[in-house]
Design an enzyme around this catalytic site. Structure first.
Site, PDB file in Angstrom:
ATOM      1  N   ARG A 236       5.754   7.857  30.006  1.00  0.00           N
ATOM      2  CA  ARG A 236       5.976   7.872  31.450  1.00  0.00           C
ATOM      3  C   ARG A 236       5.289   9.108  32.031  1.00  0.00           C
ATOM      4  O   ARG A 236       5.198  10.143  31.368  1.00  0.00           O
ATOM      5  CB  ARG A 236       7.471   7.949  31.781  1.00  0.00           C
ATOM      6  CG  ARG A 236       8.206   6.631  31.677  1.00  0.00           C
ATOM      7  CD  ARG A 236       7.833   5.653  32.798  1.00  0.00           C
ATOM      8  NE  ARG A 236       8.569   4.415  32.713  1.00  0.00           N
ATOM      9  CZ  ARG A 236       8.135   3.302  32.100  1.00  0.00           C
ATOM     10  NH1 ARG A 236       6.959   3.281  31.502  1.00  0.00           N
ATOM     11  NH2 ARG A 236       8.868   2.217  32.099  1.00  0.00           N
ATOM     12  N   HIS A 284      -1.675   2.442  34.012  1.00  0.00           N
ATOM     13  CA  HIS A 284      -0.362   1.991  33.507  1.00  0.00           C
ATOM     14  C   HIS A 284      -0.421   0.522  33.055  1.00  0.00           C
ATOM     15  O   HIS A 284       0.361  -0.310  33.525  1.00  0.00           O
ATOM     16  CB  HIS A 284       0.732   2.178  34.584  1.00  0.00           C
ATOM     17  CG  HIS A 284       2.127   2.109  34.005  1.00  0.00           C
ATOM     18  ND1 HIS A 284       3.195   2.813  34.514  1.00  0.00           N
ATOM     19  CD2 HIS A 284       2.626   1.409  32.948  1.00  0.00           C
ATOM     20  CE1 HIS A 284       4.287   2.538  33.804  1.00  0.00           C
ATOM     21  NE2 HIS A 284       3.967   1.691  32.854  1.00  0.00           N
TER      22      HIS A 284
HETATM   23  P1  NDP Z   1      12.755   3.112  22.015  1.00  0.00           P
HETATM   24  O1  NDP Z   1      14.017   3.338  22.753  1.00  0.00           O
HETATM   25  O2  NDP Z   1      12.702   2.045  20.991  1.00  0.00           O
HETATM   26  O3  NDP Z   1      12.291   4.474  21.296  1.00  0.00           O
HETATM   27  C1  NDP Z   1      12.390   5.716  21.903  1.00  0.00           C
HETATM   28  C2  NDP Z   1      12.114   6.782  20.875  1.00  0.00           C
HETATM   29  O4  NDP Z   1      12.108   8.059  21.524  1.00  0.00           O
HETATM   30  C3  NDP Z   1      13.185   6.845  19.775  1.00  0.00           C
HETATM   31  O5  NDP Z   1      12.590   7.097  18.532  1.00  0.00           O
HETATM   32  C4  NDP Z   1      14.034   8.032  20.203  1.00  0.00           C
HETATM   33  O6  NDP Z   1      14.684   8.692  19.135  1.00  0.00           O
HETATM   34  C5  NDP Z   1      12.975   8.930  20.808  1.00  0.00           C
HETATM   35  N1  NDP Z   1      13.589   9.910  21.710  1.00  0.00           N
HETATM   36  C6  NDP Z   1      14.267   9.691  22.853  1.00  0.00           C
HETATM   37  N2  NDP Z   1      14.697  10.852  23.378  1.00  0.00           N
HETATM   38  C7  NDP Z   1      14.295  11.815  22.530  1.00  0.00           C
HETATM   39  C8  NDP Z   1      14.434  13.216  22.508  1.00  0.00           C
HETATM   40  N3  NDP Z   1      15.121  13.882  23.471  1.00  0.00           N
HETATM   41  N4  NDP Z   1      13.884  13.898  21.490  1.00  0.00           N
HETATM   42  C9  NDP Z   1      13.219  13.258  20.490  1.00  0.00           C
HETATM   43  N5  NDP Z   1      13.039  11.930  20.462  1.00  0.00           N
HETATM   44  C10 NDP Z   1      13.575  11.220  21.469  1.00  0.00           C
HETATM   45  O7  NDP Z   1      11.646   2.872  23.131  1.00  0.00           O
HETATM   46  P2  NDP Z   1      10.257   2.077  22.998  1.00  0.00           P
HETATM   47  O8  NDP Z   1       9.562   2.545  21.787  1.00  0.00           O
HETATM   48  O9  NDP Z   1      10.476   0.629  23.172  1.00  0.00           O
HETATM   49  O10 NDP Z   1       9.508   2.578  24.342  1.00  0.00           O
HETATM   50  C11 NDP Z   1       9.271   3.954  24.578  1.00  0.00           C
HETATM   51  C12 NDP Z   1       8.797   4.172  26.007  1.00  0.00           C
HETATM   52  O11 NDP Z   1       7.483   3.669  26.191  1.00  0.00           O
HETATM   53  C13 NDP Z   1       9.599   3.433  27.098  1.00  0.00           C
HETATM   54  O12 NDP Z   1      10.805   4.097  27.399  1.00  0.00           O
HETATM   55  C14 NDP Z   1       8.623   3.435  28.267  1.00  0.00           C
HETATM   56  O13 NDP Z   1       8.806   4.601  29.047  1.00  0.00           O
HETATM   57  C15 NDP Z   1       7.254   3.492  27.591  1.00  0.00           C
HETATM   58  N6  NDP Z   1       6.485   2.260  27.801  1.00  0.00           N
HETATM   59  C16 NDP Z   1       5.262   2.330  28.444  1.00  0.00           C
HETATM   60  C17 NDP Z   1       4.503   1.215  28.628  1.00  0.00           C
HETATM   61  C18 NDP Z   1       3.155   1.296  29.243  1.00  0.00           C
HETATM   62  O14 NDP Z   1       2.545   0.256  29.536  1.00  0.00           O
HETATM   63  N7  NDP Z   1       2.597   2.475  29.449  1.00  0.00           N
HETATM   64  C19 NDP Z   1       4.964  -0.106  28.178  1.00  0.00           C
HETATM   65  C20 NDP Z   1       6.235  -0.080  27.515  1.00  0.00           C
HETATM   66  C21 NDP Z   1       6.961   1.073  27.336  1.00  0.00           C
HETATM   67  P3  NDP Z   1      15.812   7.939  18.256  1.00  0.00           P
HETATM   68  O15 NDP Z   1      15.031   6.904  17.443  1.00  0.00           O
HETATM   69  O16 NDP Z   1      16.376   8.981  17.418  1.00  0.00           O
HETATM   70  O17 NDP Z   1      16.748   7.293  19.224  1.00  0.00           O
HETATM   71  C1  OXD Z   2       7.541  -0.752  30.475  1.00  0.00           C
HETATM   72  C2  OXD Z   2       6.287  -0.509  31.159  1.00  0.00           C
HETATM   73  O1  OXD Z   2       8.391   0.115  30.465  1.00  0.00           O
HETATM   74  O2  OXD Z   2       5.560  -1.466  31.419  1.00  0.00           O
HETATM   75  O3  OXD Z   2       7.693  -1.846  29.894  1.00  0.00           O
HETATM   76  O4  OXD Z   2       5.959   0.635  31.458  1.00  0.00           O
END
Ligand code: NDP
Ligand code: OXD
Length: 321
Positions: A236, A284
């Site tokens: 993000r 994005h």
């Molecule tokens: P998940 O919830 O599956 O994974 C999030 C990961 O981040 C987990 O491993 C989590 O740790 C880690 N995390 C969260 N907070 C912290 C912290 N404070 N310190 C260290 N690690 C942390 O999410 P996704 O993988 O599905 O998606 C991730 C992000 O990608 C979404 O939230 C979105 O913002 C972004 N996204 C962007 C897109 C784009 O087109 N640009 C499309 C889709 C998503 P733990 O495993 O320990 O919980």
């Molecule tokens: C999502 C994105 O969060 O598209 O899925 O950014």
């Protein structure tokens, strides 16, 4: 039995994500369930049991007294988490292989772009200059992935198969074959120290806001074949301090950046990111998911839930993701 109706509240997104298209899709997969595209004056808010949303206005969801589940039409729920009036019902996010694989494509593409010196080679082509440089193997480069969730884990595995040294950082401890896993604030320095290309796939939460800043970039490895570390952010925009990224690209703290997300979207025309020679920019769309897949996923979950089954990919409100 009268099935609870589904409300669609969709703002923004690409043409394929227009509210009318979502309505057609959900009508197609919801059988005899009523699907309302809101705002619609005829809809009785009490009839709504489910809402499928993308960036709804703050307070919009509080209007439904019998809401049972909210489905976010994307993976990141940060836009919902800031709504203090969000109904206290399960919030389900998108985690489907179509989205995951597209994000992995983006990550692999951009890691390879920096690793294979594509910015330099394209500049040579524009200048009709035949000037090959030494090319190192993937095994010479350490890619560090912040966020080892659905997306980060898949990207890590794909990069490992290409021969990169891969590590990851998450909140809780993980074990992924062939990936060196770090977690928590206590291990972030060790993770950064061995990272040449930093990939950010974190969710936006109060803990991660502006985590990508000068202090963090300065702790990345500076002794790799790349010369200077590289940042790739598809999480993000608010994860990054944009002034710091530009200053670090200018003074060499960072050697390059691939950015898919920004503090302000669409990216303002006067942003220096547009023209910076070390920036590869996308609007994005790192993982522009197949909307048909998403509507089927939501419809399937509703059916399962009404049959007494558990919902998948429910967000933990305390963690914020
Ligand atoms: P998940 O919830 O599956 O994974 C999030 C990961 O981040 C987990 O491993 C989590 O740790 C880690 N995390 C969260 N907070 C912290 C912290 N404070 N310190 C260290 N690690 C942390 O999410 P996704 O993988 O599905 O998606 C991730 C992000 O990608 C979404 O939230 C979105 O913002 C972004 N996204 C962007 C897109 C784009 O087109 N640009 C499309 C889709 C998503 P733990 O495993 O320990 O919980
Ligand atoms: C999502 C994105 O969060 O598209 O899925 O950014």
């Amino acid at each position: 039995m009268n099935k609870g109706a589904l409300a669609l509240l969709v703002h923004g997104g690409t043409e394929n994500w227009s509210p009318e298209r979502w309505k057609l899709r959900f009508d197609g997969v919801c059988g005899d369930r009523r699907v309302w595209l809101l705002p619609n004056g005829d809809c009785d808010p009490a009839e709504i049991h489910y809402a499928a949303v993308w960036k709804p206005a703050q307070g919009e969801l509080a209007a439904f007294p019998n809401l049972r589940v909210i489905f976010n039409l994307g993976a990141g729920v940060d836009a919902l988490m800031v709504d203090t009036s969000l109904p206290k019902v399960p919030l389900v996010r998108i985690a489907v292989s179509d989205l995951t694989f597209r994000m992995t494509e983006y990550v692999v593409l951009h890691v390879l772009m920096h690793h294979r010196q594509e910015l330099y080679l394209r500049a040579c082509q524009r200048e009709k200059r035949w000037a090959p440089k030494v090319q190192w193997p993937a095994s010479a480069i350490s890619v560090g992935i912040m966020g080892l969730g659905t997306l980060g884990t898949n990207a890590a595995e794909a990069l490992r198969h290409l021969g990169f040294r891969v590590s990851g950082w998450s909140r809780s401890a993980k074990e992924i074959a062939g990936v060196e896993c770090f977690h928590g604030n206590g291990q972030i320095d060790a993770f950064l120290r061995r990272t040449d290309i930093l990939v950010c796939l974190l969710p936006l939460t109060p803990d991660t806001r502006h985590i990508l800043n000068r202090g963090l970039f300065a702790r990345l490895n500076r002794n790799s074949s790349l010369g200077a570390p590289v940042l790739i952010n598809a999480g993000r925009g608010a994860l990054q301090n944009e002034a710091d990224i530009l200053a670090c690209l200018d003074d060499g703290t960072l050697g390059g950046a691939s950015l898919d997300v920004y503090a302000m979207e669409p990216l303002p025309a006067d942003s220096r990111f547009w023209t910076h020679p070390k920036v590869v920019l996308t609007p994005h769309n790192a993982a522009d998911t197949d909307a048909d897949e998403i509507s089927k996923y939501v419809a399937r979950q509703i059916e399962h839930f009404e049959a007494g089954g558990a919902l998948e990919n429910v967000v933990d409100p305390a963690r914020g993701y």
